[in-house]
Design a protein around this motif. Structure first.
Motif, PDB file in Angstrom:
ATOM      1  N   LEU A 106      33.275 -13.667 -13.282  1.00 16.21           N
ATOM      2  CA  LEU A 106      34.558 -13.148 -12.679  1.00 16.21           C
ATOM      3  C   LEU A 106      35.249 -11.987 -13.451  1.00 16.21           C
ATOM      4  O   LEU A 106      35.691 -11.062 -13.193  1.00 16.21           O
ATOM      5  CB  LEU A 106      35.365 -13.844 -11.893  1.00 16.21           C
ATOM      6  N   LEU A 107      35.028 -12.461 -14.980  1.00 14.20           N
ATOM      7  CA  LEU A 107      35.713 -11.502 -15.986  1.00 14.20           C
ATOM      8  C   LEU A 107      35.043 -10.477 -16.369  1.00 14.20           C
ATOM      9  O   LEU A 107      35.644  -9.261 -16.508  1.00 14.20           O
ATOM     10  CB  LEU A 107      36.101 -12.482 -17.205  1.00 14.20           C
ATOM     11  N   SER A 108      33.734 -10.351 -16.166  1.00 15.27           N
ATOM     12  CA  SER A 108      32.768  -9.307 -16.651  1.00 15.27           C
ATOM     13  C   SER A 108      31.708  -8.991 -15.398  1.00 15.27           C
ATOM     14  O   SER A 108      30.618  -9.539 -15.529  1.00 15.27           O
ATOM     15  CB  SER A 108      31.925  -9.773 -17.751  1.00 15.27           C
ATOM     16  N   PRO A 109      32.313  -8.731 -14.162  1.00 16.60           N
ATOM     17  CA  PRO A 109      31.225  -8.741 -13.188  1.00 16.60           C
ATOM     18  C   PRO A 109      30.291  -7.423 -13.246  1.00 16.60           C
ATOM     19  O   PRO A 109      30.466  -6.383 -14.001  1.00 16.60           O
ATOM     20  CB  PRO A 109      32.246  -8.391 -11.948  1.00 16.60           C
ATOM     21  N   ASP A 110      29.125  -7.836 -12.725  1.00 17.99           N
ATOM     22  CA  ASP A 110      28.193  -6.657 -12.834  1.00 17.99           C
ATOM     23  C   ASP A 110      28.134  -6.036 -11.424  1.00 17.99           C
ATOM     24  O   ASP A 110      28.913  -6.113 -10.734  1.00 17.99           O
ATOM     25  CB  ASP A 110      26.710  -7.259 -13.039  1.00 17.99           C
ATOM     26  N   SER A 111      27.132  -5.163 -11.345  1.00 17.88           N
ATOM     27  CA  SER A 111      27.283  -4.324 -10.138  1.00 17.88           C
ATOM     28  C   SER A 111      26.916  -4.810  -8.738  1.00 17.88           C
ATOM     29  O   SER A 111      26.612  -4.188  -7.792  1.00 17.88           O
ATOM     30  CB  SER A 111      26.650  -2.902 -10.238  1.00 17.88           C
ATOM     31  N   ALA A 112      26.450  -5.934  -8.769  1.00 13.59           N
ATOM     32  CA  ALA A 112      25.890  -6.770  -7.770  1.00 13.59           C
ATOM     33  C   ALA A 112      26.805  -7.146  -6.713  1.00 13.59           C
ATOM     34  O   ALA A 112      26.496  -7.294  -5.365  1.00 13.59           O
ATOM     35  CB  ALA A 112      25.255  -8.197  -8.032  1.00 13.59           C
ATOM     36  N   PHE A 113      28.015  -7.209  -7.022  1.00 16.87           N
ATOM     37  CA  PHE A 113      29.081  -7.453  -6.066  1.00 16.87           C
ATOM     38  C   PHE A 113      30.513  -6.652  -6.623  1.00 16.87           C
ATOM     39  O   PHE A 113      30.648  -6.456  -7.597  1.00 16.87           O
ATOM     40  CB  PHE A 113      29.606  -8.811  -5.921  1.00 16.87           C
ATOM     41  N   THR A 114      31.370  -6.333  -5.498  1.00 21.80           N
ATOM     42  CA  THR A 114      32.759  -5.539  -5.630  1.00 21.80           C
ATOM     43  C   THR A 114      33.804  -6.721  -5.673  1.00 21.80           C
ATOM     44  O   THR A 114      33.604  -7.546  -4.866  1.00 21.80           O
ATOM     45  CB  THR A 114      32.858  -4.526  -4.886  1.00 21.80           C
ATOM     46  N   LEU A 115      34.509  -6.765  -6.568  1.00 19.63           N
ATOM     47  CA  LEU A 115      35.789  -7.914  -6.681  1.00 19.63           C
ATOM     48  C   LEU A 115      36.902  -7.196  -6.157  1.00 19.63           C
ATOM     49  O   LEU A 115      37.095  -5.818  -6.281  1.00 19.63           O
ATOM     50  CB  LEU A 115      35.947  -8.293  -7.956  1.00 19.63           C
ATOM     51  N   HIS A 116      37.698  -7.691  -5.347  1.00 19.95           N
ATOM     52  CA  HIS A 116      39.037  -7.114  -4.833  1.00 19.95           C
ATOM     53  C   HIS A 116      40.222  -7.216  -5.623  1.00 19.95           C
ATOM     54  O   HIS A 116      41.489  -6.582  -5.429  1.00 19.95           O
ATOM     55  CB  HIS A 116      39.408  -7.822  -3.352  1.00 19.95           C
ATOM     56  N   SER A 117      39.916  -8.093  -6.615  1.00 15.39           N
ATOM     57  CA  SER A 117      41.235  -8.356  -7.479  1.00 15.39           C
ATOM     58  C   SER A 117      41.341  -7.484  -8.894  1.00 15.39           C
ATOM     59  O   SER A 117      40.392  -7.112  -8.948  1.00 15.39           O
ATOM     60  CB  SER A 117      41.429  -9.917  -8.091  1.00 15.39           C
ATOM     61  N   VAL A 118      42.489  -7.509  -9.321  1.00 16.99           N
ATOM     62  CA  VAL A 118      42.483  -6.607 -10.508  1.00 16.99           C
ATOM     63  C   VAL A 118      42.181  -7.661 -11.790  1.00 16.99           C
ATOM     64  O   VAL A 118      42.432  -8.464 -11.956  1.00 16.99           O
ATOM     65  CB  VAL A 118      44.235  -6.208 -10.851  1.00 16.99           C
ATOM     66  N   GLU A 119      41.343  -6.699 -12.787  1.00 16.66           N
ATOM     67  CA  GLU A 119      41.141  -7.351 -13.950  1.00 16.66           C
ATOM     68  C   GLU A 119      42.093  -8.230 -14.515  1.00 16.66           C
ATOM     69  O   GLU A 119      41.663  -9.313 -15.159  1.00 16.66           O
ATOM     70  CB  GLU A 119      40.407  -6.508 -14.776  1.00 16.66           C
ATOM     71  N   ASN A 120      43.198  -7.636 -14.670  1.00 12.07           N
ATOM     72  CA  ASN A 120      44.220  -8.388 -15.647  1.00 12.07           C
ATOM     73  C   ASN A 120      44.630  -9.670 -14.980  1.00 12.07           C
ATOM     74  O   ASN A 120      44.913 -10.585 -15.504  1.00 12.07           O
ATOM     75  CB  ASN A 120      45.550  -7.335 -15.616  1.00 12.07           C
ATOM     76  N   ASP A 121      44.809  -9.364 -13.434  1.00 12.38           N
ATOM     77  CA  ASP A 121      45.083 -10.771 -12.867  1.00 12.38           C
ATOM     78  C   ASP A 121      44.007 -11.817 -12.888  1.00 12.38           C
ATOM     79  O   ASP A 121      44.566 -12.740 -12.866  1.00 12.38           O
ATOM     80  CB  ASP A 121      45.375 -10.388 -11.117  1.00 12.38           C
ATOM     81  N   ARG A 122      42.631 -11.389 -12.860  1.00 11.08           N
ATOM     82  CA  ARG A 122      41.786 -12.469 -12.902  1.00 11.08           C
ATOM     83  C   ARG A 122      41.753 -13.089 -14.408  1.00 11.08           C
ATOM     84  O   ARG A 122      41.553 -14.324 -14.603  1.00 11.08           O
ATOM     85  CB  ARG A 122      40.291 -11.651 -12.865  1.00 11.08           C
ATOM     86  N   HIS A 123      42.007 -12.168 -15.406  1.00  9.65           N
ATOM     87  CA  HIS A 123      42.227 -12.869 -16.939  1.00  9.65           C
ATOM     88  C   HIS A 123      43.474 -13.849 -16.796  1.00  9.65           C
ATOM     89  O   HIS A 123      43.232 -14.793 -17.167  1.00  9.65           O
ATOM     90  CB  HIS A 123      42.384 -11.572 -17.683  1.00  9.65           C
TER      91      HIS A 123
END
Length: 107
Positions: free
Chosen positions: A68-85
């Protein structure tokens, strides 16, 4: 639809979104099943993603945190990277995972 998809969608309909299957998957460390869900099941939102990463970080499931911190192109995340971190840091902090807290700022 795939039987796993039916089960997960059914579970999400029965419970509040904050108490659904995504929490079980994160708690138990089912990385590949989470990847499948993120790629194939609609209805995932930013709050669910942040819960997943916080829970996975709490339980030390590094493969989920990394996914989830380094997602590949297999899926799209809806959350902001900074929020996930930040969610990963909070989860590690809640569990007093000092080594994880040292490593997370570098991810």
């Amino acid at each position: 639809a795939h039987s796993v998809s039916k089960l997960l969608l059914h579970t999400e309909d029965l419970y509040d979104r904050n108490h659904g299957a995504h929490i079980v998957l994160a708690t138990e460390g089912y990385t590949e099943l989470l990847r499948f869900c993120l790629s194939n099941i609609k209805g995932w939102n930013a709050a669910m993603e942040l819960n997943v990463i916080r829970i996975a970080s709490f339980f030390g499931h590094a493969s989920i945190v990394e996914m989830l911190l380094s997602p590949d192109s297999a899926f799209t995340l809806h959350s902001v990277e900074n929020d996930r971190h930040n969610a990963a840091v909070v989860g590690a902090g809640e569990a007093l995972r000092y080594r994880d807290l040292e490593c997370l700022p570098n991810m």
